[in-house]
Design a protein around this motif. Sequence first.
Motif, mmCIF file in Angstrom:
data_model
loop_
_atom_site.group_PDB
_atom_site.id
_atom_site.type_symbol
_atom_site.label_atom_id
_atom_site.label_comp_id
_atom_site.label_asym_id
_atom_site.label_seq_id
_atom_site.Cartn_x
_atom_site.Cartn_y
_atom_site.Cartn_z
ATOM 1 N N VAL A 120 3.898 23.334 -33.748
ATOM 2 C CA VAL A 120 5.020 22.491 -34.501
ATOM 3 C C VAL A 120 5.330 21.258 -34.054
ATOM 4 C CG1 VAL A 120 5.970 24.704 -35.319
ATOM 5 C CG2 VAL A 120 6.916 23.761 -33.391
ATOM 6 N N THR A 121 5.688 20.353 -35.028
ATOM 7 C CA THR A 121 6.194 19.020 -34.392
ATOM 8 C C THR A 121 7.583 19.149 -33.675
ATOM 9 O OG1 THR A 121 5.277 18.329 -36.605
ATOM 10 C CG2 THR A 121 6.311 16.772 -35.493
ATOM 11 N N ALA A 122 7.439 18.668 -32.365
ATOM 12 C CA ALA A 122 8.609 18.771 -31.895
ATOM 13 C C ALA A 122 9.524 17.288 -31.981
ATOM 14 C CB ALA A 122 8.573 18.925 -30.558
ATOM 15 N N SER A 123 8.644 15.885 -32.005
ATOM 16 C CA SER A 123 9.269 14.813 -32.193
ATOM 17 C C SER A 123 7.987 13.853 -32.537
ATOM 18 C CB SER A 123 9.887 14.399 -30.907
ATOM 19 O OG SER A 123 8.908 14.002 -29.764
ATOM 20 N N GLY A 137 1.063 18.721 -21.611
ATOM 21 C CA GLY A 137 2.123 19.320 -20.697
ATOM 22 C C GLY A 137 1.488 20.863 -20.516
ATOM 23 N N THR A 138 2.660 21.657 -20.444
ATOM 24 C CA THR A 138 2.284 23.130 -20.218
ATOM 25 C C THR A 138 2.193 23.756 -21.748
ATOM 26 O OG1 THR A 138 3.895 23.147 -18.215
ATOM 27 C CG2 THR A 138 3.240 25.355 -19.274
ATOM 28 N N THR A 139 3.117 23.579 -22.322
ATOM 29 C CA THR A 139 3.142 23.949 -23.898
ATOM 30 C C THR A 139 3.058 22.827 -24.900
ATOM 31 O OG1 THR A 139 5.479 24.091 -24.144
ATOM 32 C CG2 THR A 139 4.451 26.006 -22.867
ATOM 33 N N SER A 140 3.089 21.629 -24.281
ATOM 34 C CA SER A 140 3.303 20.662 -25.422
ATOM 35 C C SER A 140 2.262 19.779 -25.383
ATOM 36 C CB SER A 140 5.001 19.815 -25.245
ATOM 37 O OG SER A 140 4.581 19.241 -23.932
ATOM 38 N N THR A 189 4.646 14.502 -30.433
ATOM 39 C CA THR A 189 4.605 15.870 -29.715
ATOM 40 C C THR A 189 4.614 16.912 -30.459
ATOM 41 O OG1 THR A 189 6.117 14.454 -28.181
ATOM 42 C CG2 THR A 189 5.812 16.833 -27.498
ATOM 43 N N VAL A 245 4.250 21.365 -30.109
ATOM 44 C CA VAL A 245 4.446 22.389 -29.097
ATOM 45 C C VAL A 245 3.624 23.563 -29.838
ATOM 46 C CG1 VAL A 245 6.168 24.021 -28.142
ATOM 47 C CG2 VAL A 245 6.691 21.542 -28.324
ATOM 48 N N LEU A 297 2.945 27.730 -30.298
ATOM 49 C CA LEU A 297 3.938 28.676 -30.315
ATOM 50 C C LEU A 297 3.053 30.110 -30.413
ATOM 51 C CD1 LEU A 297 6.236 27.738 -33.070
ATOM 52 C CD2 LEU A 297 6.599 27.392 -30.625
ATOM 53 N N PRO A 339 7.072 28.844 -27.150
ATOM 54 C CA PRO A 339 6.510 28.012 -26.840
ATOM 55 C C PRO A 339 5.374 28.758 -25.695
ATOM 56 C CG PRO A 339 8.334 26.999 -26.755
ATOM 57 C CD PRO A 339 8.479 28.421 -27.012
ATOM 58 N N ARG A 395 10.628 10.630 -22.853
ATOM 59 C CA ARG A 395 11.338 11.623 -23.851
ATOM 60 C C ARG A 395 11.991 12.600 -23.088
ATOM 61 N NH1 ARG A 395 5.543 12.119 -25.655
ATOM 62 N NH2 ARG A 395 5.453 10.204 -26.812
ATOM 63 N N ARG A 396 11.681 13.026 -22.070
ATOM 64 C CA ARG A 396 12.349 14.199 -21.249
ATOM 65 C C ARG A 396 13.785 13.506 -21.001
ATOM 66 N NH1 ARG A 396 7.358 16.161 -18.014
ATOM 67 N NH2 ARG A 396 6.525 17.709 -19.458
ATOM 68 N N LEU A 439 15.853 13.338 -24.056
ATOM 69 C CA LEU A 439 16.338 14.901 -24.526
ATOM 70 C C LEU A 439 17.473 15.246 -23.421
ATOM 71 C CD1 LEU A 439 13.099 16.460 -25.570
ATOM 72 C CD2 LEU A 439 14.868 15.959 -26.991
HETATM 73 C C1 LIG Z 1 9.669 22.331 -30.848
HETATM 74 C C2 LIG Z 1 10.231 23.733 -30.048
HETATM 75 C C3 LIG Z 1 9.338 24.895 -30.428
HETATM 76 C C4 LIG Z 1 10.581 23.605 -28.563
HETATM 77 O O1 LIG Z 1 11.288 24.901 -28.369
HETATM 78 P P1 LIG Z 1 12.283 24.797 -26.910
HETATM 79 O O2 LIG Z 1 12.615 26.305 -26.740
HETATM 80 O O3 LIG Z 1 12.900 23.695 -26.854
HETATM 81 O O4 LIG Z 1 11.120 24.717 -25.910
HETATM 82 P P2 LIG Z 1 11.162 24.285 -24.125
HETATM 83 O O5 LIG Z 1 12.462 23.779 -23.858
HETATM 84 O O6 LIG Z 1 10.577 25.530 -23.421
HETATM 85 O O7 LIG Z 1 10.092 23.260 -24.359
HETATM 86 C C5 LIG Z 1 8.557 23.336 -24.671
HETATM 87 C C6 LIG Z 1 7.985 22.083 -24.577
HETATM 88 O O8 LIG Z 1 8.062 21.467 -25.315
HETATM 89 C C7 LIG Z 1 8.854 19.861 -25.005
HETATM 90 N N1 LIG Z 1 9.774 19.580 -25.958
HETATM 91 C C8 LIG Z 1 10.715 20.387 -26.373
HETATM 92 N N2 LIG Z 1 11.555 19.513 -27.361
HETATM 93 C C9 LIG Z 1 10.782 18.418 -27.325
HETATM 94 C C10 LIG Z 1 11.151 17.160 -28.110
HETATM 95 N N3 LIG Z 1 12.194 16.971 -29.063
HETATM 96 N N4 LIG Z 1 10.349 16.031 -28.041
HETATM 97 C C11 LIG Z 1 9.402 16.243 -27.313
HETATM 98 N N5 LIG Z 1 8.930 17.385 -26.511
HETATM 99 C C12 LIG Z 1 9.724 18.244 -26.621
HETATM 100 C C13 LIG Z 1 9.311 20.462 -23.809
HETATM 101 O O9 LIG Z 1 9.336 19.285 -22.748
HETATM 102 C C14 LIG Z 1 8.234 21.442 -23.082
HETATM 103 O O10 LIG Z 1 7.126 20.674 -22.713
HETATM 104 P P3 LIG Z 1 6.038 21.381 -21.877
HETATM 105 O O11 LIG Z 1 5.965 22.722 -21.718
HETATM 106 O O12 LIG Z 1 4.737 20.833 -21.896
HETATM 107 O O13 LIG Z 1 6.383 21.109 -20.522
HETATM 108 C C15 LIG Z 1 11.708 24.019 -30.922
HETATM 109 O O14 LIG Z 1 12.472 22.849 -30.563
HETATM 110 C C16 LIG Z 1 11.489 24.005 -32.501
HETATM 111 O O15 LIG Z 1 10.919 25.097 -33.106
HETATM 112 N N6 LIG Z 1 11.623 23.076 -33.094
HETATM 113 C C17 LIG Z 1 11.657 23.007 -34.543
HETATM 114 C C18 LIG Z 1 9.855 22.332 -34.933
HETATM 115 C C19 LIG Z 1 9.747 22.306 -36.369
HETATM 116 O O16 LIG Z 1 10.165 23.252 -37.361
HETATM 117 N N7 LIG Z 1 9.163 21.237 -36.537
HETATM 118 C C20 LIG Z 1 8.805 20.723 -38.005
HETATM 119 C C21 LIG Z 1 9.674 19.458 -38.191
HETATM 120 S S1 LIG Z 1 11.216 19.926 -38.905
#
Ligand SMILES: CC(C)(COP(=O)(O)OP(=O)(O)OC[C@H]1O[C@@H](n2cnc3c(N)ncnc32)[C@H](O)[C@@H]1OP(=O)(O)O)[C@@H](O)C(=O)NCCC(=O)NCCS
Length: 166
Positions: free
Chosen positions: A56-59, A85-88, A114, A116, A118, A124, A151-152, A155
């Motif tokens: 999914v698109t995180a950012s 990264g680890t999950t991204s 970015t 992530v 799932l 993640p 970005r970190r 956030l």
């Molecule tokens: C993206 C998402 C899965 C991250 O979940 P989370 O519980 O915050 O995950 P974590 O804090 O464990 O972070 C997981 C990884 O994502 C990265 N990450 C989380 N939010 C991020 C953001 N906004 N921008 C960039 N990287 C991000 C973290 O740095 C981490 O990276 P790593 O594992 O490589 O070190 C969650 O925020 C989500 O589901 N968002 C909605 C996604 C979506 O629906 N997108 C469609 C467009 S609306």
Amino acid sequence: MNISIKTPGDSSVESRYVILPQHANHYGTAFGGVIMSWIDLVAVMVAQRHCGREAVTASIDRIAFITPIHIGDHVILKACVNYVGTTSMEIGVQVTKENPYTGEQTRATTAYLTFVALDQHKIPTKIPELRLTSDNETRRYNNAKLRVQLRRDMLQKLSQPEGRQR
Ligand SMILES: CC(C)(COP(=O)(O)OP(=O)(O)OC[C@H]1O[C@@H](n2cnc3c(N)ncnc32)[C@H](O)[C@@H]1OP(=O)(O)O)[C@@H](O)C(=O)NCCC(=O)NCCS
């Protein structure tokens, strides 16, 4: 198939569209939102191909459109994994416009997204590592690493209670 290491070339995607009237505003130039949806689309394909699962698109970083794209222009999108990264993972997308009659190409924008990965529970999950195979890939990786840190930091600031932000 579960592969623990992949190169950027293993998952890269190139796509081409033509700007039709339904993609344009009343000035005859492409809507930014249409180009952004194409950017998101090619980037998610790269992410899915790299991690071999749902992503999914995180950012999406700030996008600057540096040249207008007109009805009839071709739009070429080239996307690949820059950094994992680890999950991204960071996916870079280069957008170029082309005049189909002359072949003249002009860079329209570059975007960094970015994604992530799932697991089946929407949690993640770990993704394959990246094996760099050229100086260009190493340059992209090193630049992406700096953006990941920015970005970190951002956030972290956003997640602080308002009164504690500086
Ligand atoms: C993206 C998402 C899965 C991250 O979940 P989370 O519980 O915050 O995950 P974590 O804090 O464990 O972070 C997981 C990884 O994502 C990265 N990450 C989380 N939010 C991020 C953001 N906004 N921008 C960039 N990287 C991000 C973290 O740095 C981490 O990276 P790593 O594992 O490589 O070190 C969650 O925020 C989500 O589901 N968002 C909605 C996604 C979506 O629906 N997108 C469609 C467009 S609306």
